[in-house]
Design an enzyme around this catalytic site. Sequence first.
Site, short mmCIF file in Angstrom:
data_model
loop_
_atom_site.label_atom_id
_atom_site.label_comp_id
_atom_site.label_asym_id
_atom_site.label_seq_id
_atom_site.Cartn_x
_atom_site.Cartn_y
_atom_site.Cartn_z
N CYS A 203 0.85 -1.18 0.00
CA CYS A 203 0.00 0.00 0.00
C CYS A 203 0.89 1.23 0.00
CB CYS A 203 -0.90 -0.01 1.23
SG CYS A 203 -2.02 1.39 1.34
N GLU B 38 -9.17 -0.91 -2.06
CA GLU B 38 -9.60 0.48 -1.84
C GLU B 38 -10.91 0.55 -1.06
OE1 GLU B 38 -7.14 2.18 -2.20
OE2 GLU B 38 -6.10 0.94 -3.67
#
Length: 137
Positions: A86, A128
Amino acid sequence: MIKPIMTARFFLSRPSEPATADDVAVARDLVDTLEAHRATCVGMAANMIGASKRVIAVIDEDGSILAMLNPEIVDKGGPYATEEGCLSLPGAREATRYERIVVTWQDTSLQTHRRTFADRVAQAIQHEVDHCDGVLI
């Protein structure tokens, strides 16, 4: 406008508020920021740029960036274990993802869509949406 990447775990771990017409500018900033990080990132959520709104952007199969307001995964199939990184958090972490998902969302004109996604795009959307839910992977 390209925004700085948020790395504060306390902020990223808070569930995001629903997006409204007032958040279209957030979607535009998110697309701009994802474009700037395209070489190392395939998707972003609004909380990654400091906006606690349910807005995500992912690089679609054709290479375009798809912005989604209030995305919701309504069906999924084909679970698998993977490891993800990430942009907001160092390192990689294990996650369970699904090969195929069905998502409903609004575009920046607030029109509702429903579409099936698979493979890399499906994985990015799931990551997400986790961000929108305050789930840190």
